[in-house]
Each structure stands twice: as structure tokens, then as C-alpha cells.
Design a protein around this motif. Structure first.
Motif, PDB file in Angstrom:
ATOM      1  N   GLY A 157      16.476 -21.350 -49.210  1.00 28.88           N
ATOM      2  CA  GLY A 157      15.984 -20.786 -50.455  1.00 28.88           C
ATOM      3  C   GLY A 157      16.911 -19.684 -50.939  1.00 28.88           C
ATOM      4  N   GLY A 158      16.525 -19.024 -52.017  1.00 30.13           N
ATOM      5  CA  GLY A 158      17.341 -17.953 -52.565  1.00 30.13           C
ATOM      6  C   GLY A 158      18.390 -18.466 -53.532  1.00 30.13           C
ATOM      7  N   ASP A 159      19.151 -17.532 -54.052  1.00 33.39           N
ATOM      8  CA  ASP A 159      20.199 -17.825 -55.015  1.00 33.39           C
ATOM      9  C   ASP A 159      21.556 -17.390 -54.467  1.00 33.39           C
ATOM     10  OD1 ASP A 159      18.528 -18.796 -57.206  1.00 33.39           O
ATOM     11  OD2 ASP A 159      17.794 -16.731 -57.319  1.00 33.39           O
ATOM     12  N   VAL A 160      22.615 -18.005 -54.987  1.00 32.68           N
ATOM     13  CA  VAL A 160      23.973 -17.735 -54.519  1.00 32.68           C
ATOM     14  C   VAL A 160      24.609 -16.652 -55.386  1.00 32.68           C
ATOM     15  CG1 VAL A 160      26.286 -18.705 -54.224  1.00 32.68           C
ATOM     16  CG2 VAL A 160      24.265 -20.066 -53.622  1.00 32.68           C
ATOM     17  N   LYS A 161      25.233 -15.702 -54.730  1.00 28.31           N
ATOM     18  CA  LYS A 161      26.052 -14.702 -55.424  1.00 28.31           C
ATOM     19  C   LYS A 161      27.432 -14.706 -54.798  1.00 28.31           C
ATOM     20  CE  LYS A 161      26.528  -9.722 -56.323  1.00 28.31           C
ATOM     21  NZ  LYS A 161      26.779  -9.834 -57.772  1.00 28.31           N
ATOM     22  N   LEU A 172      26.923 -14.576 -50.782  1.00 28.20           N
ATOM     23  CA  LEU A 172      25.681 -14.521 -50.018  1.00 28.20           C
ATOM     24  C   LEU A 172      24.562 -15.244 -50.744  1.00 28.20           C
ATOM     25  CD1 LEU A 172      23.808 -12.240 -51.612  1.00 28.20           C
ATOM     26  CD2 LEU A 172      25.193 -10.646 -50.322  1.00 28.20           C
ATOM     27  N   LEU A 173      23.503 -15.519 -49.977  1.00 26.97           N
ATOM     28  CA  LEU A 173      22.230 -15.932 -50.534  1.00 26.97           C
ATOM     29  C   LEU A 173      21.368 -14.689 -50.637  1.00 26.97           C
ATOM     30  CD1 LEU A 173      21.332 -19.204 -48.560  1.00 26.97           C
ATOM     31  CD2 LEU A 173      22.685 -18.957 -50.646  1.00 26.97           C
ATOM     32  N   TYR A 174      20.777 -14.457 -51.806  1.00 25.08           N
ATOM     33  CA  TYR A 174      19.892 -13.315 -51.986  1.00 25.08           C
ATOM     34  C   TYR A 174      18.530 -13.802 -52.490  1.00 25.08           C
ATOM     35  CZ  TYR A 174      20.814 -13.653 -57.021  1.00 25.08           C
ATOM     36  OH  TYR A 174      20.914 -14.106 -58.313  1.00 25.08           O
TER      37      TYR A 174
END
Length: 218
Positions: free
Chosen positions: A55-59, A83-85
């Protein structure tokens, strides 16, 4: 992002070696396609695939260095990282980095703020909560992970130098991770499997941090 993750071939790590020798805008411009497709593109594709699992979003972070207050005027970082945040159930991000040395994945609390350090040290010093963290750190290391945190040369003010958990008390960051050498490249399976296992194995330590330290206040 339309790249398909196929692993990190030798050319990825050769690019970093070349950048370390020639950290110039001319070099970066001449190798921009390799950077976009294989270096940054490859890492971003790996993180996008792992976001389907965690899950999360990529930065992704910019390759250009901030030169405003630096004597070193080389324009580019010699690492590429992202990272995934906003990962469900976690207060911290899941980090991955490429460099000439290879691939690194980790997670944890980096450079804790003063209020975080106060809560962290209190929890480490108390036998019930502190012994639990010491146990989880030991188990992580037994699994081949590193647990690092830089920090103080001696005990923080107000804590005895001979405290049984003095190593943990001196830390100002707690980062759990693992590195894979560049060798002849890192295959898709080795990268995805290794990073997944690393982040999952770190969860016991990061869950302790989430429970007893939490986000910085203010």
C-alpha cells in the motif's frame, strides 16, 4: 510511470561509478536516457510494484543536489532513492536506494526530533518497554538486517553510562535495513523478494517506535 521492473542490470551500477568520476552536467545529459530508463525508472518501477503489496504511494527524490549552502558544487547526488509513504498501519516510510555499491532497503525513524527523542529514551530506559525493543533489535540482526542510528558518543544527559541498553539510548535515529552488493547486477526476483522480506522483518522494530515514539509534535 510506464516502466516495467526487470531488475537492475550491471549498467545501472556502472552509471553510478561513472557519475562518481565525472559529476558534471555534460555527463548527466549524455547518459540521461540510461538514467531515466534503468536507474531512476527501474527504482520507481520496483517501488510501484511493491506499493501493490504494502500500500501507500511512491515518492522519488530529485537527483540534483541543493548547492545553495554547500562548498561542494558537484551538481548531482551519487545515490538515487525513493520511498513508499502513507503505508497503511505505519507512521514511517519504506525506503530504497541505489548507488555504485548496490541496492539498499530500510525503514525506521531518521533524525528524531527533540520530543521524539525524549519519548524514545524514556521507553528504552524502562525495563518493560526497553527490553522488548532490545529483543526485537537482536532478532532483526539475527535475520541479517542492520540496525543503526548514529547518535551520541556517550550516554544522553540524565542516563547512566553503564545502562544495559546504552547502545540504544545513544541512538538519535533507528534505521533497520539490508544492502545487496552490485556484483553482476541484481535480478528482479532478488530485488523484489529481498526488499519485501527486509521491510516485513523490520516491522517489529518500527511498530515499537510507532507505539512508544510516534510522530514529531509541532
Amino acid at each position: 510511470m510506464d516502466h516495467v521492473f526487470e531488475g537492475f542490470g550491471p549498467a545501472v551500477f556502472e552509471w553510478f561509478e561513472e557519475l562518481e568520476r565525472d559529476n558534471s552536467r555534460d555527463f548527466f545529459a549524455a547518459t540521461r536516457k540510461r538514467y531515466d530508463d534503468e536507474v531512476r525508472g527501474g527504482l520507481e518501477a520496483m517501488l510501484e510494484e511493491l506499493a501493490d503489496v504494502f500500500g501507500g504511494d511512491v515518492k522519488m527524490f530529485r537527483q540534483h543536489r541543493d548547492l545553495r549552502f554547500s562548498r561542494d558544487k558537484s551538481p548531482y547526488k551519487t545515490t538515487t532513492y525513493g520511498l513508499l509513504y502513507d503505508v497503511p498501519g505505519a507512521l514511517t516510510g519504506l525506503y530504497a536506494q541505489l548507488s555504485s555499491r548496490g541496492l539498499y532497503a530500510g525503514t525506521g525513524y531518521y533524525r528524531m526530533s527533540p520530543d521524539q527523542l525524549q519519548r524514545y529514551r524514556q521507553a528504552v530506559a524502562e525495563d518493560g518497554t526497553g527490553s522488548r525493543l532490545a529483543k526485537e533489535v537482536g532478532l532483526a540482526r539475527e535475520r541479517g538486517l542492520t540496525v543503526e542510528g548514529g547518535g551520541l558518543r556517550t550516554a544522553p544527559r540524565g542516563y547512566p553510562k553503564d545502562h544495559p541498553r546504552i547502545e540504544l539510548l545513544r541512538m538519535t535515529s533507528v534505521i533497520v535495513g539490508r544492502a545487496w552488493p552490485a556484483a553482476d547486477g541484481i535480478s528482479r526476483g532478488a530485488a523484489l523478494g529481498g526488499v519485501t522480506e527486509t521491510w516485513r522483518s523490520a516491522q517489529a522494530v518500527t511498530s515499537w517506535l510507532d507505539e512508544h515514539v510516534g510522530r514529531a509534535v509541532g
